[in-house]
Design a protein around this motif. Structure first.
Motif, PDB file in Angstrom:
ATOM      1  N   GLN A  35       0.831  -1.211   0.000  1.00 54.90           N
ATOM      2  CA  GLN A  35       0.000   0.000   0.000  1.00 54.90           C
ATOM      3  C   GLN A  35       0.864   1.259   0.000  1.00 54.90           C
ATOM      4  O   GLN A  35       0.548   2.241  -0.686  1.00 54.90           O
ATOM      5  N   ALA A  36       1.953   1.246   0.777  1.00 56.84           N
ATOM      6  CA  ALA A  36       2.838   2.415   0.835  1.00 56.84           C
ATOM      7  C   ALA A  36       3.486   2.663  -0.520  1.00 56.84           C
ATOM      8  O   ALA A  36       3.614   3.814  -0.955  1.00 56.84           O
ATOM      9  N   ARG A  37       3.894   1.592  -1.192  1.00 56.41           N
ATOM     10  CA  ARG A  37       4.486   1.757  -2.531  1.00 56.41           C
ATOM     11  C   ARG A  37       3.461   2.304  -3.511  1.00 56.41           C
ATOM     12  O   ARG A  37       3.774   3.161  -4.361  1.00 56.41           O
ATOM     13  N   ALA A  38       2.228   1.812  -3.411  1.00 58.79           N
ATOM     14  CA  ALA A  38       1.169   2.299  -4.308  1.00 58.79           C
ATOM     15  C   ALA A  38       0.888   3.776  -4.045  1.00 58.79           C
ATOM     16  O   ALA A  38       0.669   4.562  -4.979  1.00 58.79           O
ATOM     17  N   LEU A  39       0.886   4.183  -2.778  1.00 59.27           N
ATOM     18  CA  LEU A  39       0.690   5.591  -2.444  1.00 59.27           C
ATOM     19  C   LEU A  39       1.826   6.426  -3.015  1.00 59.27           C
ATOM     20  O   LEU A  39       1.594   7.501  -3.581  1.00 59.27           O
ATOM     21  N   ALA A  40       3.055   5.932  -2.893  1.00 63.09           N
ATOM     22  CA  ALA A  40       4.210   6.650  -3.439  1.00 63.09           C
ATOM     23  C   ALA A  40       4.090   6.828  -4.950  1.00 63.09           C
ATOM     24  O   ALA A  40       4.395   7.903  -5.488  1.00 63.09           O
ATOM     25  N   LEU A  41       3.626   5.799  -5.634  1.00 63.70           N
ATOM     26  CA  LEU A  41       3.447   5.895  -7.088  1.00 63.70           C
ATOM     27  C   LEU A  41       2.381   6.928  -7.438  1.00 63.70           C
ATOM     28  O   LEU A  41       2.525   7.692  -8.388  1.00 63.70           O
ATOM     29  N   ARG A  42       1.295   6.962  -6.678  1.00 62.24           N
ATOM     30  CA  ARG A  42       0.227   7.933  -6.933  1.00 62.24           C
ATOM     31  C   ARG A  42       0.730   9.362  -6.770  1.00 62.24           C
ATOM     32  O   ARG A  42       0.298  10.274  -7.479  1.00 62.24           O
ATOM     33  N   LEU A  43       1.648   9.559  -5.812  1.00 62.90           N
ATOM     34  CA  LEU A  43       2.129  10.902  -5.517  1.00 62.90           C
ATOM     35  C   LEU A  43       3.401  11.266  -6.272  1.00 62.90           C
ATOM     36  O   LEU A  43       3.909  12.384  -6.121  1.00 62.90           O
ATOM     37  N   ALA A  44       3.911  10.344  -7.087  1.00 64.63           N
ATOM     38  CA  ALA A  44       5.216  10.546  -7.729  1.00 64.63           C
ATOM     39  C   ALA A  44       5.248  11.798  -8.603  1.00 64.63           C
ATOM     40  O   ALA A  44       6.284  12.458  -8.718  1.00 64.63           O
ATOM     41  N   SER A  45       4.134  12.150  -9.227  1.00 63.98           N
ATOM     42  CA  SER A  45       4.106  13.305 -10.130  1.00 63.98           C
ATOM     43  C   SER A  45       3.890  14.626  -9.404  1.00 63.98           C
ATOM     44  O   SER A  45       3.928  15.690 -10.029  1.00 63.98           O
ATOM     45  N   LEU A  46       3.691  14.571  -8.112  1.00 69.63           N
ATOM     46  CA  LEU A  46       3.341  15.767  -7.347  1.00 69.63           C
ATOM     47  C   LEU A  46       4.543  16.231  -6.524  1.00 69.63           C
ATOM     48  O   LEU A  46       5.078  15.494  -5.703  1.00 69.63           O
ATOM     49  N   ALA A  63       5.788   6.985   5.105  1.00 73.55           N
ATOM     50  CA  ALA A  63       6.324   8.264   4.630  1.00 73.55           C
ATOM     51  C   ALA A  63       7.632   8.081   3.882  1.00 73.55           C
ATOM     52  O   ALA A  63       7.875   8.761   2.873  1.00 73.55           O
ATOM     53  N   GLU A  64       8.473   7.173   4.351  1.00 67.52           N
ATOM     54  CA  GLU A  64       9.753   6.942   3.687  1.00 67.52           C
ATOM     55  C   GLU A  64       9.566   6.346   2.296  1.00 67.52           C
ATOM     56  O   GLU A  64      10.354   6.611   1.381  1.00 67.52           O
ATOM     57  N   ALA A  65       8.506   5.555   2.108  1.00 71.26           N
ATOM     58  CA  ALA A  65       8.205   5.043   0.772  1.00 71.26           C
ATOM     59  C   ALA A  65       7.885   6.193  -0.178  1.00 71.26           C
ATOM     60  O   ALA A  65       8.303   6.194  -1.344  1.00 71.26           O
ATOM     61  N   VAL A  66       7.142   7.188   0.314  1.00 77.55           N
ATOM     62  CA  VAL A  66       6.816   8.360  -0.507  1.00 77.55           C
ATOM     63  C   VAL A  66       8.060   9.201  -0.761  1.00 77.55           C
ATOM     64  O   VAL A  66       8.252   9.741  -1.865  1.00 77.55           O
ATOM     65  N   THR A 172     -14.125   8.710   7.719  1.00 83.86           N
ATOM     66  CA  THR A 172     -13.339   7.483   7.583  1.00 83.86           C
ATOM     67  C   THR A 172     -11.953   7.811   7.048  1.00 83.86           C
ATOM     68  O   THR A 172     -11.808   8.664   6.173  1.00 83.86           O
ATOM     69  N   ALA A 173     -10.943   7.131   7.584  1.00 90.87           N
ATOM     70  CA  ALA A 173      -9.574   7.246   7.067  1.00 90.87           C
ATOM     71  C   ALA A 173      -8.995   5.846   6.984  1.00 90.87           C
ATOM     72  O   ALA A 173      -8.512   5.290   7.974  1.00 90.87           O
ATOM     73  N   ASP A 174      -9.083   5.244   5.809  1.00 93.84           N
ATOM     74  CA  ASP A 174      -8.614   3.877   5.608  1.00 93.84           C
ATOM     75  C   ASP A 174      -7.082   3.818   5.550  1.00 93.84           C
ATOM     76  O   ASP A 174      -6.425   4.826   5.286  1.00 93.84           O
ATOM     77  N   PRO A 175      -6.500   2.635   5.763  1.00 93.97           N
ATOM     78  CA  PRO A 175      -5.047   2.503   5.625  1.00 93.97           C
ATOM     79  C   PRO A 175      -4.569   2.960   4.244  1.00 93.97           C
ATOM     80  O   PRO A 175      -5.157   2.607   3.216  1.00 93.97           O
ATOM     81  N   ALA A 176      -3.504   3.757   4.247  1.00 91.47           N
ATOM     82  CA  ALA A 176      -2.863   4.286   3.037  1.00 91.47           C
ATOM     83  C   ALA A 176      -3.776   5.189   2.217  1.00 91.47           C
ATOM     84  O   ALA A 176      -3.495   5.464   1.059  1.00 91.47           O
ATOM     85  N   SER A 177      -4.863   5.669   2.831  1.00 90.24           N
ATOM     86  CA  SER A 177      -5.742   6.604   2.119  1.00 90.24           C
ATOM     87  C   SER A 177      -5.143   8.003   2.137  1.00 90.24           C
ATOM     88  O   SER A 177      -4.275   8.328   2.954  1.00 90.24           O
ATOM     89  N   LEU A 178      -5.631   8.833   1.213  1.00 92.57           N
ATOM     90  CA  LEU A 178      -5.149  10.199   1.070  1.00 92.57           C
ATOM     91  C   LEU A 178      -6.309  11.161   1.280  1.00 92.57           C
ATOM     92  O   LEU A 178      -7.381  11.007   0.687  1.00 92.57           O
ATOM     93  N   THR A 179      -6.107  12.134   2.150  1.00 94.08           N
ATOM     94  CA  THR A 179      -7.073  13.207   2.380  1.00 94.08           C
ATOM     95  C   THR A 179      -6.359  14.520   2.111  1.00 94.08           C
ATOM     96  O   THR A 179      -5.214  14.707   2.536  1.00 94.08           O
TER      97      THR A 179
END
Length: 232
Positions: A35-46, A63-66, A172-179
């Motif tokens: 999940q952390a790697r997937a979050l990092a990929l989603r944020l890679a362009s930002l 956080a370190e994955a991001v 709700t704040a699910d694991p690895a979710s982004l708000t």
């Protein structure tokens, strides 16, 4: 105008069955690391102006994955740490659901102080104070990530929405979710809530747009009548 991205840590072996709290040595599970790697990929362009984390291992690992490959170190702020649940820490949630305090946590959380621990009101106060200080430190136009915990994120969102803390269990704040919350001179705007997929490029204001300026006399604090055209 400053944009805060709140990420909850990924799954751990305790997430769900046990209230981990400040239990030391709780690391991400294999699923949590994915999940952390997937979050990092989603944020890679930002572009992120800072990456801040709760000091607990599960948040730091997320956080370190991001942060990996960005040339930016993860900063820690204890005010984004988990609620100190006191005697509830490390106990199964099924067992806690039988505790007389449980219905109060569900319906009237502003009245709750966990035995030997912290009140939820104190959690909200420290987390919102931290957000305001980071907003001021990073300045208008900044976009930054804070990796934290479910109840902490819900408390910050409740404040941004102008909700009484007693209503924060509706969030709700699910694991690895982004708000995502954009703070303007007049009011915060909740841009995304419990988001677990999708493009993130619209979270940084367009160059030259009024949102990127955000001076005190601008209309950036005004709500879009009719819904507006979106942020992308």
């Amino acid at each position: 105008m400053t944009t805060l991205l709140l990420a909850r840590h990924g799954l751990t072996p305790l997430t769900g069955p046990v209230l981990a709290g400040w239990t030391p040595g709780v690391h991400l599970s294999d699923a949590g690391r994915a999940q952390a790697r997937a979050l990092a990929l989603r944020l890679a362009s930002l572009e992120l102006d800072a990456i801040v984390s709760s000091p607990l291992e599960r948040c730091l690992e997320t956080a370190e994955a991001v942060a990996a490959g960005r040339g930016r170190r993860v900063l820690t702020d204890e005010r984004f740490g988990e609620c100190r649940y006191g005697e509830w820490t490390g106990r199964p949630l099924g067992e806690l659901a039988e505790d007389p305090l449980w219905p109060v946590v569900q319906a009237h959380p502003s009245a709750v102080t966990f035995p030997g621990g912290e009140s939820l009101t104190a959690v909200q106060h420290r987390a919102v104070t931290a957000v305001r200080e980071w907003n001021a430190r990073l300045g208008p136009g900044a976009v930054y990530l804070v990796c934290s915990h479910g109840d902490v994120i819900k408390a910050v969102v409740a404040d941004a929405l102008g909700l009484h803390l007693d209503q924060f269990q509706r969030i709700t704040a699910d694991p690895a979710s982004l708000t995502a919350i954009r703070y303007t001179p007049l009011r915060p705007f909740v841009l995304r809530l419990n988001d677990v997929g999708g493009d993130v490029t619209g979270l940084r204001p367009r160059e030259g747009s009024e949102e990127a300026g955000g001076g005190e006399n601008s209309t950036v604090s005004d709500a879009a009548v009719g819904g507006g055209s979106g942020t992308t």
